[in-house]
Write an enzyme that holds these catalytic residues in place. Structure first.
Site, PDB file in Angstrom:
ATOM      1  N   HIS A  60       0.884  -1.176   0.000  1.00 58.63           N
ATOM      2  CA  HIS A  60       0.000   0.000   0.000  1.00 58.63           C
ATOM      3  C   HIS A  60       0.918   1.222   0.000  1.00 58.63           C
ATOM      4  O   HIS A  60       1.563   1.495   1.013  1.00 58.63           O
ATOM      5  CB  HIS A  60      -0.879   0.029   1.250  1.00 58.63           C
ATOM      6  CG  HIS A  60      -1.732  -1.191   1.416  1.00 58.63           C
ATOM      7  ND1 HIS A  60      -3.045  -1.239   1.000  1.00 58.63           N
ATOM      8  CD2 HIS A  60      -1.472  -2.410   1.956  1.00 58.63           C
ATOM      9  CE1 HIS A  60      -3.563  -2.432   1.277  1.00 58.63           C
ATOM     10  NE2 HIS A  60      -2.621  -3.164   1.864  1.00 58.63           N
ATOM     11  N   ASP A 301       2.355  -6.835   2.536  1.00 53.49           N
ATOM     12  CA  ASP A 301       1.223  -5.989   2.939  1.00 53.49           C
ATOM     13  C   ASP A 301       1.743  -4.684   3.567  1.00 53.49           C
ATOM     14  O   ASP A 301       1.116  -4.135   4.477  1.00 53.49           O
ATOM     15  CB  ASP A 301       0.303  -6.728   3.913  1.00 53.49           C
ATOM     16  CG  ASP A 301      -1.043  -6.048   4.094  1.00 53.49           C
ATOM     17  OD1 ASP A 301      -1.356  -5.126   3.337  1.00 53.49           O
ATOM     18  OD2 ASP A 301      -1.778  -6.443   5.022  1.00 53.49           O
TER      19      ASP A 301
HETATM   20  O1  DOR Z   1      -3.598  -3.726   8.372  1.00 57.06           O
HETATM   21  C1  DOR Z   1      -3.880  -3.438   7.218  1.00 57.06           C
HETATM   22  N1  DOR Z   1      -3.657  -2.216   6.718  1.00 57.06           N
HETATM   23  N2  DOR Z   1      -4.412  -4.381   6.429  1.00 57.06           N
HETATM   24  C2  DOR Z   1      -4.911  -4.097   5.205  1.00 57.06           C
HETATM   25  O2  DOR Z   1      -5.407  -4.961   4.550  1.00 57.06           O
HETATM   26  C3  DOR Z   1      -4.887  -2.702   4.705  1.00 57.06           C
HETATM   27  C4  DOR Z   1      -3.791  -1.977   5.325  1.00 57.06           C
HETATM   28  C5  DOR Z   1      -3.779  -0.493   5.046  1.00 57.06           C
HETATM   29  O3  DOR Z   1      -4.013  -0.119   3.905  1.00 57.06           O
HETATM   30  O4  DOR Z   1      -3.517   0.287   5.961  1.00 57.06           O
END
Ligand code: DOR
Length: 445
Positions: A60, A301
């Site tokens: 992200h 992630d």
């Molecule tokens: O903990 C998380 N944060 N899991 C996710 O799937 C999205 C992510 C985020 O975009 O902050």
């Protein structure tokens, strides 16, 4: 431009051995070229290992819209330092990547900002079937079957059935069951409220993960639709991942391998993640599943939030942690501890993501493949420090942890983007290419 990498022990598709690799422009021209081959640059890699560049299929990078946490440039610098040569980024940005136009906007943004190669998922909303059907230049469709950071959520069965039935791109999903999460949250609120970050693992518990993963796999099987389970977090889900027909693949993240609920006391919200971290028994079962190949992919992630945001009391603290610049080292350290082989790490971090997402010309050291390469020093010992992190959020949950085995040079499409401890911010990565006719992870190549 020709570059010759000499004397490295190379992790090749079927063997690991000393070899020379000749790069011409952006491609691998030859493995073990003849001794008198001329090159513009010679890299003496004695004592080092050469692996294909890491492909992180779940990051992200917050661009556009949330760029105080990260952007496509800083995220890509962190990749370069971590030995990651290609990232696939998630659609929960602002605006969300839920239309072909937004996908193309992001690709254009990345072409001017990213020092490594990139690709972007298109997100499902429940109302954007036509966009999901029209999208190309993407690894696939991302569905948040449970809500996480941002607004994306597709929870209704009819909408999920339509997406699996009426689209052709491979699908991946965030699997935490929304009704289980809501019921857990309500139960805790009614019995005295939240007291610590430990509650996060009770809200997003084992059942939430197992129910949603089972639901998604059922959809994939009934519709015969290729499906990748993102960030498996429990031992319970592993028994769902036995799939003889070649439809289902899965991944695990370093935080689900190396953190568990006992770490909340020390790290609090820094390890607050969705799916939540679970128990030591889950850590062990997930690691064994990576070693055995039941889980094919390791991805991070990478989900940066500022420390100020993270400092809020639970449940206001956001979920997510940064990992892209340390994931390879975390696994190389496991190689040095004798817990897994280097070949298994390369399979899960380089080769498998390329095959799951049908990425053309990446993930292997092979003639004709892209020159995306990472030189590693298995004997180098370094300590992770917040102050050294290139991610814009400027911290790591592994601050203070010493690891043996680090990437020391990263080459993207023939260009060095990280060497001598420094990233070269002026380089540019390329858009990854996807050929979905290739058939995914199990296709015979
Ligand atoms: O903990 C998380 N944060 N899991 C996710 O799937 C999205 C992510 C985020 O975009 O902050």
């Amino acid at each position: 431009m020709r570059t010759l990498i000499r004397n490295a022990v190379c992790v090749l598709p079927n063997e690991t051995r000393p070899a020379s690799v000749l790069i011409e422009d952006s491609q691998i021209l030859a493995i073990d070229p003849s001794a008198n081959t001329a090159a513009d640059e010679v890299i003496d890699a004695s004592g080092l290992h050469l692996i294909p560049g890491v492909i992180d299929d779940q990051v992200h990078f917050r661009d556009p819209g949330l760029t105080h946490k990260e952007d496509l440039h800083t995220g890509s610098l962190a990749c370069a330092k971590g030995g990651v040569t290609t990232f696939l980024e998630m659609p929960n940005t602002n605006p969300t990547t839920t239309s072909v136009a937004a996908l193309h906007d992001k690709l254009a943004l990345a072409s001017g900002k990213s020092v490594v190669n990139y690709g972007f998922y298109i997100g499902a909303t429940g109302e954007n079937l036509a966009e999901l059907q029209a999208a190309q230049r993407t690894p696939g469709i991302k569905i948040f079957i449970g809500s996480s950071t941002g607004t994306l959520l597709v929870d209704e069965q009819a909408a999920l059935e339509r997406i699996f039935a009426e689209t052709t791109l491979p699908i991946c999903a965030h699997c935490e069951d929304e009704s289980t999460v809501r019921a857990n949250r309500q139960r805790i609120e009614e019995s005295g409220g939240f007291t610590s970050h430990l509650d996060h693992s009770s809200v997003r518990d084992h059942a939430a993960a197992r129910i949603a993963t089972a639901r998604a796999i059922d959809l994939a099987k009934r519709h015969q639709h290729r499906f990748h389970v993102l960030h498996v977090s429990t031992a319970d889900e592993l028994e769902l991942l036995v799939e003889p027909e070649g439809l289902i693949t899965a991944e695990v993240c370093p935080h689900h391998l190396f953190f568990n609920i006992n770490d909340y006391e020390r790290l609090g919200s820094l390890i607050q993640m969705n799916p939540s971290i679970k128990t030591k028994a889950d850590n062990d079962a997930l690691f064994a599943a990576f070693v055995s190949g039941r889980i094919q992919v390791i991805a991070t992630d990478h989900a940066p939030h500022t420390l100020e945001e993270k400092d809020q009391p639970y449940p206001n603290s956001p979920s997510g942690l940064p990992a892209v610049e340390n994931s390879l080292a975390l696994l190389l350290d496991q190689v040095n501890r004798g817990n897994c082989t280097l070949e298994r790490v390369v399979a899960a971090m380089c080769d498998a993501p390329a095959r799951v997402w049908d990425i053309v010309g990446k993930g292997r050291i092979e003639e004709g493949f892209d020159a995306d390469l990472t030189l590693i020093d298995l004997n180098l010992t370094q300590t992770i420090r917040n102050e050294d992190q290139l991610t814009k959020c400027g911290w790591s949950p592994w601050h203070g942890v010493t690891l043996k085995g680090w990437p020391i040079r990263t080459i993207v499409m023939g260009q060095t983007v990280f060497a001598d401890g420094k990233v070269r911010a002026d380089q540019h990565g390329d858009e990854a290419r996807f050929d979905h006719a290739r058939g995914g992870y199990w296709a015979v190549e």
